[in-house]
Design an enzyme around this catalytic site. Structure first.
Site, short mmCIF file in Angstrom:
data_model
loop_
_atom_site.label_atom_id
_atom_site.label_comp_id
_atom_site.label_asym_id
_atom_site.label_seq_id
_atom_site.Cartn_x
_atom_site.Cartn_y
_atom_site.Cartn_z
N LYS A 83 0.84 -1.08 -0.05
CA LYS A 83 -0.07 0.00 0.09
C LYS A 83 0.93 1.20 0.03
O LYS A 83 1.81 1.35 0.77
CB LYS A 83 -0.82 -0.05 1.30
CG LYS A 83 -2.09 0.64 1.04
CD LYS A 83 -2.97 0.35 2.37
CE LYS A 83 -4.36 0.74 2.46
NZ LYS A 83 -4.85 0.78 3.99
O1 G3P Z 1 -7.45 1.30 5.49
C1 G3P Z 1 -8.01 2.72 5.45
C2 G3P Z 1 -9.22 3.00 6.00
O2 G3P Z 1 -10.18 2.04 5.69
C3 G3P Z 1 -9.31 4.26 6.91
O3 G3P Z 1 -10.81 4.13 7.77
O4 G3P Z 1 -12.29 4.76 9.46
O5 G3P Z 1 -9.76 5.62 9.45
O6 G3P Z 1 -11.31 6.59 8.03
P1 G3P Z 1 -10.99 5.30 8.58
#
Ligand code: G3P
Length: 218
Positions: A83
């Site tokens: 990533k």
């Molecule tokens: O892995 C990236 C992601 O899904 C981030 O989610 O909830 O931290 O915005 P969040």
């Protein structure tokens, strides 16, 4: 539609995999920090649970170091997807790793233009963050619709739309209706997907009636 699990908690992944709900896993530096464990160890354990792609994120910001980190992460297991953030250095790294046959997940995407660049750089996955756009009063799912449409217009682009920052079941349902290839879901959202009050009340009624019969199956 593929379901990835957005967590670095190995026990959660194992339980969901037993229910057939895990087509892959995504992690990020914040999720690794939350697990309190060493990144390489966690990624190796997760890769042994699922044959699907397991995203492990680089933490350098310059091209040369990102490339070295990406190669190191890819060396952990054959199903690691590296990533990288949606920066110029990230896209250079994406192209270099893709040329070596490594699947790359380009993360922190917040615009359709960024998604187009990632596809041109050879990304296997683009990760638009819908919840974080909603958080700033912008239409996260509108971005998914745009990216799906743009990629469909150019079938030679093989990048899969991986809906990330999913906060609730409607994000998933809308993404599936739009034809997004993948959603990465925190375990708590997967459990929310299961829930329906009519399932709970229906089961209670069945069990109450069954009790009245005095029977047992075994
Ligand atoms: O892995 C990236 C992601 O899904 C981030 O989610 O909830 O931290 O915005 P969040």
């Amino acid at each position: 539609m593929k379901f990835f699990v957005d967590t670095a908690e190995v026990s959660e992944i194992r339980a969901l995999a037993e229910a057939g709900l895990v087509d892959g896993v995504t992690t990020n530096p914040s999720l690794i920090a939350k697990s309190g464990r060493k990144m390489a160890e966690v990624i190796a354990e997760i890769c042994a649970i699922t044959p699907g792609p397991v995203s492990a994120e680089v933490t350098a910001t310059d091209f040369e170091t990102m490339l070295v980190e990406g190669r190191y992460l890819r060396g952990i297991a054959a199903n690691v997807a590296v990533k990288v953030p949606l920066t110029e250095a990230g896209l250079r790294t994406c192209r270099a790793l893709a040329n070596e046959g490594t699947p790359v997940n380009v993360t922190l995407c917040f615009s359709a233009a960024q998604a187009l660049l990632a596809a041109k750089a050879g990304a296997a996955f683009i990760s638009p963050f819908v919840g974080r756009l909603d958080d700033i009063s912008t239409d996260g799912m509108g971005l998914i619709a745009d990216i799906v449409q743009i990629y469909r217009n150019y079938p030679h682009l093989k990048t899969e739309v991986l809906v990330a920052s999913v906060r609730h079941p409607m994000h998933l349902v809308q993404a599936a209706k739009m034809g997004a290839h993948v959603a990465t879901l925190p375990p708590a959202v997967i459990r929310q997907l299961l829930k329906h009050p009519l399932t709970d009340s229906g089961l209670s009624a069945f069990l109450a009636d069954w009790k009245k019969t005095g029977q047992s199956i075994l």
